[in-house]
Structures are given as structure tokens and as C-alpha cells.
Design a protein around this motif. Sequence first.
Motif, short mmCIF file in Angstrom:
data_model
loop_
_atom_site.label_atom_id
_atom_site.label_comp_id
_atom_site.label_asym_id
_atom_site.label_seq_id
_atom_site.Cartn_x
_atom_site.Cartn_y
_atom_site.Cartn_z
N LEU A 49 -44.96 -24.46 92.66
CA LEU A 49 -44.40 -26.33 92.67
C LEU A 49 -44.21 -26.39 90.93
O LEU A 49 -43.59 -27.39 90.59
CB LEU A 49 -45.55 -27.05 93.19
N ALA A 84 -41.62 -23.27 95.86
CA ALA A 84 -42.39 -23.43 95.94
C ALA A 84 -43.01 -22.73 97.50
O ALA A 84 -43.44 -22.19 98.15
CB ALA A 84 -43.27 -25.04 96.94
N LEU A 85 -41.48 -23.59 98.99
CA LEU A 85 -40.93 -23.55 99.59
C LEU A 85 -40.81 -21.63 99.90
O LEU A 85 -40.89 -20.91 101.24
CB LEU A 85 -39.72 -23.75 100.39
N THR A 86 -39.78 -21.01 98.81
CA THR A 86 -39.78 -19.71 98.95
C THR A 86 -40.98 -18.91 98.97
O THR A 86 -41.25 -17.90 99.64
CB THR A 86 -38.66 -18.92 97.62
N ALA A 142 -48.03 -21.35 96.58
CA ALA A 142 -47.19 -22.48 96.48
C ALA A 142 -47.28 -23.38 95.43
O ALA A 142 -46.72 -24.21 95.03
CB ALA A 142 -47.71 -23.34 98.39
N THR A 144 -44.26 -19.14 99.91
CA THR A 144 -45.16 -19.85 100.45
C THR A 144 -44.15 -19.10 101.68
O THR A 144 -45.61 -18.10 102.80
CB THR A 144 -44.62 -21.53 100.69
N PHE A 145 -42.98 -18.36 101.87
CA PHE A 145 -42.24 -18.73 102.89
C PHE A 145 -42.55 -16.40 103.00
O PHE A 145 -43.21 -15.40 104.19
CB PHE A 145 -41.40 -18.07 102.86
N CYS A 146 -42.50 -16.12 102.03
CA CYS A 146 -42.92 -14.55 101.70
C CYS A 146 -44.14 -14.11 101.86
O CYS A 146 -44.24 -13.67 102.72
CB CYS A 146 -42.59 -14.88 99.87
N PRO A 201 -40.15 -27.76 94.56
CA PRO A 201 -40.44 -27.54 95.92
C PRO A 201 -39.74 -26.40 96.43
O PRO A 201 -39.91 -25.67 97.14
CB PRO A 201 -40.14 -28.61 96.08
N PRO A 202 -38.20 -26.55 95.96
CA PRO A 202 -37.45 -24.96 96.72
C PRO A 202 -38.52 -23.89 96.74
O PRO A 202 -38.40 -22.80 97.09
CB PRO A 202 -36.23 -24.43 95.78
#
Length: 655
Positions: free
Chosen positions: A117, A125-127, A113, A129-131, A122-123
Motif C-alpha cells: 500500500l 497491496a492486493l497482489t 500488504a 497479499t495474494f502471493c 491498493p492494487p
Amino acid sequence: MAQPRLIWGVALALAAILWLWGQTLAPFAFEYPKAWQIPAARWIGGFITWLVKEAAIGPLAFSDVTRFLAELIDAPYRLVLSLLSTGLLSGEGSSAIQLWPPLPWVAVIGLFALFGLYAGGPPLALTVTFCMGFVAVFGQWQSAMVTLASIIVAVPIGVIGGLLLGIAAWRMPWLDRALKPLLDLMQTMPVFAYLVPILILFGFGPTAAIVATLIYAMPPMTRITTLALQRIPSEIHDLGRMVGCTPRQMTWRVLVPSAREPLMVGVNQVIMLSLNMVIIASMIGAGGLGFDVLNALRRLDFGAGLEAGLAIVALAVALDRLSQALARRSWAAAPHGTLAQRHPYLIAALALIAVTWTLGLILPAIQTYPDAARLTTSPFWAAAVEWINLTFFDTLEAIKTAILTLILIPVKRFLLSLPWLAVVALLGLAGWRLGGWKLAALTTSLSFLIAATGQWEKAMITVYLCGLSTLFALMIGLPIAIAVANRDQAWTITRAILDTLQTLPSFVYLMPVVMLFRVGDFAAMIAVVAYAVVAAIRYTVLGLQGVDPRLIEAGRAMGCTDWQILSRIRLRLALPEILLGVNQTIMFALSMLVITALVGTRDLGQDVYIALTKANPGNGLVAGLAVAFIAIIADRLIHATAERQKAKLGLGGPA
């Protein structure tokens, strides 16, 4: 126009005469005489044996050098593996004692993440993190960390090796010319083919798998480096000379930084190709997610295989997005101030590791993802496949029997009945008509070598399966591409599906088709079509979207119907890209055909696979070279056709 048709008419007539009446007059034209065969397999086997037992570099035996290289690769791999998966161990095997645990799963996801970042905000980092969260939730963490360890070691070696080779090829044109056919072979030869010599030289285990991955993943980096350096504007060269750069400074401080963006594309390609290799590499001891997919295939457990395959996709998406974001990121000078102000992400990463490592010693759920929170879809997929089998068994069998009887078997018998001499001559004629004598010499010599090494019959079976699979993939892919090319929302959804299909390991395609259609040519063809249709759709959409809208408006102004605009303007102008799509569909089909040897095909892929199981490097490499020759012949002929089409349409290329 009349002369080429006459030449082709005479050539086809002579080939037909030879096919119909040449069996008794010229039997050698149908089956290459064994007495004339080139014993390439024996030569290659003897060469490998000589390398292992007798070859030496100075006072060192060649096998000692390869073992030394294996140790050099093994040391960083063990270090990364201990950080991500095993922890610091004392001893080996089942008696090993863990002295220090690996990085907690929370820390690894946090590091991804933070990296996201830093690279894309942030987008991203979220992607990522989800993976990585997906990998943990579906119980694939341990295997994924083993795979990630091999990627972390293989990618830098592949990138540095490819970069140095690319720079050397850019500096020395003769080396560039010498490397091109070698890189073509490295990219078109089935990976199975060179696993045996790598096993013999480097031994069974992760190190041999990393070496095989490097051979497969390095060529794109070399090609992109050479191309990127060739395209640097002359003004940048002049600027470097004006400030007095030495040749070394010019390369490393001016040219390589100027080519950073395309070079990062090369890094991205090395990462993606390394992930493509994880399953095949698991056959020689790599372990990880590839081993899980392979194991699921052996048990025909589609759900387990799909989850492991999707975990590879998740890793690929995370690494792909991170490397692309790094390529786009603007590099500003580091801010002044304290260490924390100059390197905030590094400090945050170290703090995260320290906190989670400490908490992990107290709370096991921080160290290892809890078993109770894991999800699995395996029972669902098993039930779905069973329901389809019970409900549609008769229908599926009827479709399979009809296609086998009416299409597959007749085409196979026709191709096997053709005289090799006529096929070689027609390929030479096609090369001459499309690209001149050089292409004619290439197509003739490569196809002749297939016959002369005793691979003709297996090669024809490969051509039959690859040809029909490509045809079916185009029949499915072209209408889909036409339907979504000019609809933004539909194309966005289709592209997301294509990205997933392209990243999904090819072995995953085999499981459902074997469970539904059993083993054989039909099951292999379905798997190949599912894998190769992506290229047909993607390139056709690319071509259709590239058509100048003013030409379409001009067609409407002249009163053309929608069908006339599609058939006479859009498809015609997109034909060069569609041909490249055909080319890529064939390449995808050939790469998948080698893997379908696992479901009982009888083509060159089966020879390569048998050679791997029997540790016979000669037979494996000769069959692999035959596959590479088929790929190169198809590639060069289609490329020449696309160039001629571009020239006819006034889009560039030879006149």
C-alpha cells in the motif's frame, strides 16, 4: 568480400585436412598430451589447503577470519529467522524450548500488504497479499519464512557491497577495468563450482549459503551502480560543485540520490538472483523452499516440487513488484504533525504486530495457518504424469529414440572427433574477423586453456548439448515470438507465462522430464530447451516491436507481401536483438546444463557436481572455469556479430 571468404575457405580446408588425415601425423592435435597439461586442479586444491591450514592475516589465521565473518552473518540471520519462523528459542536442536512464538502468518501477510500500500497503492497491496496467501494455503509457509529470512539478510549485504564496489569502480577507472573480468567470471561460472571452497572456508549451514548467494547476486548491483553514476548528466555535477559539496557530500547527497531509479533496478536484480540461488544454496544447508524442491526431485514427486517451486515464484513476484514500485515511487518530504501523522504506515505495522501477536496466543489459527485449510495438488500431478506415461509411453520412446539416433549421437560423435588445435585456431580466426586482435587473443587463449587443463572432451559434450538445446529453443521460440509480437493480447498472455517460467526454479523442470523420459542426454536437453526458450522469445519480440512502423508502411507501399515484409524488413532490422536473444539463450542453457548433471549427463556439469559431492575444490573450480570460458567465448563472439550487424544497418556500432 572476396578476401574474407578466401580466408575462411583456406582455414576450413586446413582444418578439414587435419581432421581427415592428421590422426597419425599429429596425434597431439586430437588429444592434448597429458605431459603438457597444466595441473590447475592440483594448484587450486593446494591453494585452498594452504588458505585453511597456513594462511594468516597478522596474528589471526585466515580460517579464523572466515569463521568470524560467518558469525557476523549468522547473528542477523538467526534474529530474522526467530522472528519469522522459529520464535525465540532457549537451547539448541530438538531440546530447544520456544520462549516466544514467531510473527503470526496473518501479521506477515498484513505487513506485506501495508508495504504494498505504501509503495504502490491498493492494487499492489492486493497482489502481494495474494502471493503470500498462496504460500500459506499450499502449506509452504514455514519453508518460505526460512527462505525469506536468508533473502532479508543476503539482499542488504549484496546491495551495500555492490553499491560500494560500483562507486569505487566509477571513481577509479583502473579498478573498473580490473573488476570487469572478475564480474564476468562470477556471473558465468556455475554456482556448484564455488560451493566447495565456500563450504571449506565457512562451514556447512545457512551462512555458507548466504555467502554463495552474495557471490552470485552482487555483480549486477556493481555493474548497474557504475553505469548509473557514469550516466548522470554533467549539469548535476556542476550543481553539486556550485553549492560547495565536498567529494563525500557530492557522492552521497547528490549523485547517489540522482541515480536512485537505476540503483533500485540493481536492488531488484539482487533480490531475484538471490531467489534463484535458494535451491542450490539448500545443498549446503540453507533449508527452506529450496530444500523442499530438492527433496521432491530426489523422490520424483512432481506435485510437491511444483508447489514449492510456485511458492518461490510467489515470493519472487511479491518482492519484485515491491522493489519496482519503490523505484518508481516519488519521495516527498514527510508531513508535519504527530508521530502517527508523520509515519502512519509504521504505526499501523506496529499495531498490526501487537494485535495479531496477542490474538495468536489465544487463537492458534491466527498464529499458524491451520492444517485443515491447506490445499495440495500433488496427487493430481502424480496421476497426470502416470496417465501420460501409460497412454503415450510408446510414442514418447519412439520420439526419444529417433532424436537420439538421428541427431544427438551423430552431432556428439562429430564434435568429439574434431582436433582441438583446429577448433582453437578457428575460434581465434572468428575473433579476429569479428572484433580484431584483442578478441582473437581472448577466444584463442580461453579455448586453449580448456584443452591445456584436460577438459576438452567434457567441454565438447557441453558444447554439443548446449548447441543443440539452443537450436531447438530457437526453432520453438522464434515462431512464437513472430506470432505474438504484434498482437497485444497474445503478447500479454505470453509475457505472463514467460515471467512465471523464468522465475520457476530450474530444478522444477527436471522432474517432469525425468518422469517422462528417464535420465540421460535427451531428458537433459528437453529440460534445457524448456528453460532457455524464454530468452529466445523475449528478445525476438523486443527486436520485432522495435522496428520503425514507417519502414513497414514503406514496404507495403512498394507492394511487398506479408512474407517479404517479415523476412526482408522486420527480421532483418531485428537481427541485432535476435542475436542478443541467441546469446542469452546460450547463457540460460549453460546454467541449466550444470543442473542437469543430476540426471546423468557426462559433461562439465557432471565434473562440477562430482567435485561438490567429493569436496574437491580443485576439480570443481577447473571444470567451472571451463564452463565460464565457453560462456565468455560465445558471449563475446555473438556480441561482436550483433555490433557488426548494427553497423551494417546504420543503427550504431563500429563501422
